[in-house]
Design an enzyme around this catalytic site. Structure first.
Site, PDB file in Angstrom:
ATOM      1  CE  LYS A  36     -48.245 -31.326 -29.524  1.00 53.08           C
ATOM      2  NZ  LYS A  36     -48.488 -32.916 -29.663  1.00 53.08           N
TER       3      LYS A  36
HETATM    4  C1  E4P Z   1     -46.117 -33.942 -26.345  1.00 51.87           C
HETATM    5  O1  E4P Z   1     -47.104 -33.844 -27.532  1.00 51.87           O
HETATM    6  C2  E4P Z   1     -45.170 -35.093 -27.786  1.00 51.87           C
HETATM    7  O2  E4P Z   1     -45.932 -35.758 -29.111  1.00 51.87           O
HETATM    8  C3  E4P Z   1     -44.310 -35.295 -27.199  1.00 51.87           C
HETATM    9  O3  E4P Z   1     -44.954 -35.735 -26.235  1.00 51.87           O
HETATM   10  C4  E4P Z   1     -42.859 -35.562 -27.697  1.00 51.87           C
HETATM   11  O4  E4P Z   1     -42.250 -37.057 -26.815  1.00 51.87           O
HETATM   12  P1  E4P Z   1     -41.260 -37.709 -26.916  1.00 51.87           P
HETATM   13  O5  E4P Z   1     -40.052 -36.918 -26.540  1.00 51.87           O
HETATM   14  O6  E4P Z   1     -41.220 -38.639 -26.231  1.00 51.87           O
HETATM   15  O7  E4P Z   1     -41.355 -37.552 -28.713  1.00 51.87           O
END
Ligand code: E4P
Length: 220
Positions: free
Chosen positions: A83
């Protein structure tokens, strides 16, 4: 549509895996930090629980370091997807890693133009954050719809992963919009099962069945 769990909590992942409907996992530095274990060891454990794409995020901020980190992350397990954040350096790293055949999930996407950039860099997955857009009083789901349309217009193969989903409605809306993947916290996946008419209907079925077939209690 693929369901991913947006958690690094092993108990939640085991529960989700037992249901047989989890296709992958997304983690981020905040989720990993919450569990308090070294990244490599933790990602390896996650890969042992869920057989699917497991996103592990780089924490470097320059592209040469991100590339190095990404190469290291994919050595943990064949299912690891690297990522990278949607920054200039993150996109340079995405381009380089993708050219080496390493799958990259480009994260922290908040606009259609950013999604276009990620696709052009060869991203395997783009992660638009729906909930965080809703948090600033815009409509996060519009972004999913726009990216689906734009990727269709040009035949981009990058998969759209609706991220930052906060409830069951987000999941069904992302599916209607044509998102390939929805990643969600465990509690949202759990909520998807619920319907009061399912509970009411089952209660009635069992009541009728027991009335007809249950032997009368002894002495009754
Ligand atoms: C995506 O890969 C992120 O880890 C995640 O969806 C972030 O979500 P949040 O806005 O609830 O922290």
């Amino acid at each position: 549509m693929k369901f991913f769990l947006d958690t690094a909590n092993l108990d939640e992942l085991r529960k989700g895996a037992a249901w047989g409907i989890v296709d992958g996992v997304t983690t981020n530095p905040s989720l990993i930090a919450k569990e308090g274990k070294p990244l490599e060891e933790h990602i390896r454990e996650i890969c042992g629980i869920i057989d699917g794409d497991i996103s592990a995020e780089v924490v470097a901020t320059t592209s040469p370091e991100m590339i190095q980190e990404g190469r290291k992350l994919v050595k943990i397990h064949r299912n690891v997807v690297v990522k990278c954040p949607l920054t200039r350096d993150g996109i340079m790293a995405t381009k380089a890693l993708s050219s080496e055949g390493i799958r990259v999930n480009v994260t922290l996407c908040f606009s259609a133009n950013q999604a276009l950039i990620a696709a052009k860099a060869g991203a395997y997955i783009i992660s638009p954050f729906v909930g965080r857009i809703d948090d600033i009083s815009w409509t996060g789901m519009d972004l999913i719809r726009d990216i689906v349309q734009i990727y269709r217009n040009y035949g981009y193969k990058t998969q759209i992963l609706a991220a930052s989903l906060r409830g069951p409605t987000h999941v069904s809306q992302a599916a209607l919009a044509g998102s390939h993947i929805a990643t969600m916290p465990f509690k949202v996946l759990d909520m998807l099962f619920n319907h009061p008419l399912t509970d009411k209907g089952l209660e009635q079925f069992l009541k009728d069945w027991n009335k007809a077939f249950q032997p009368a209690p002894v002495g009754g």
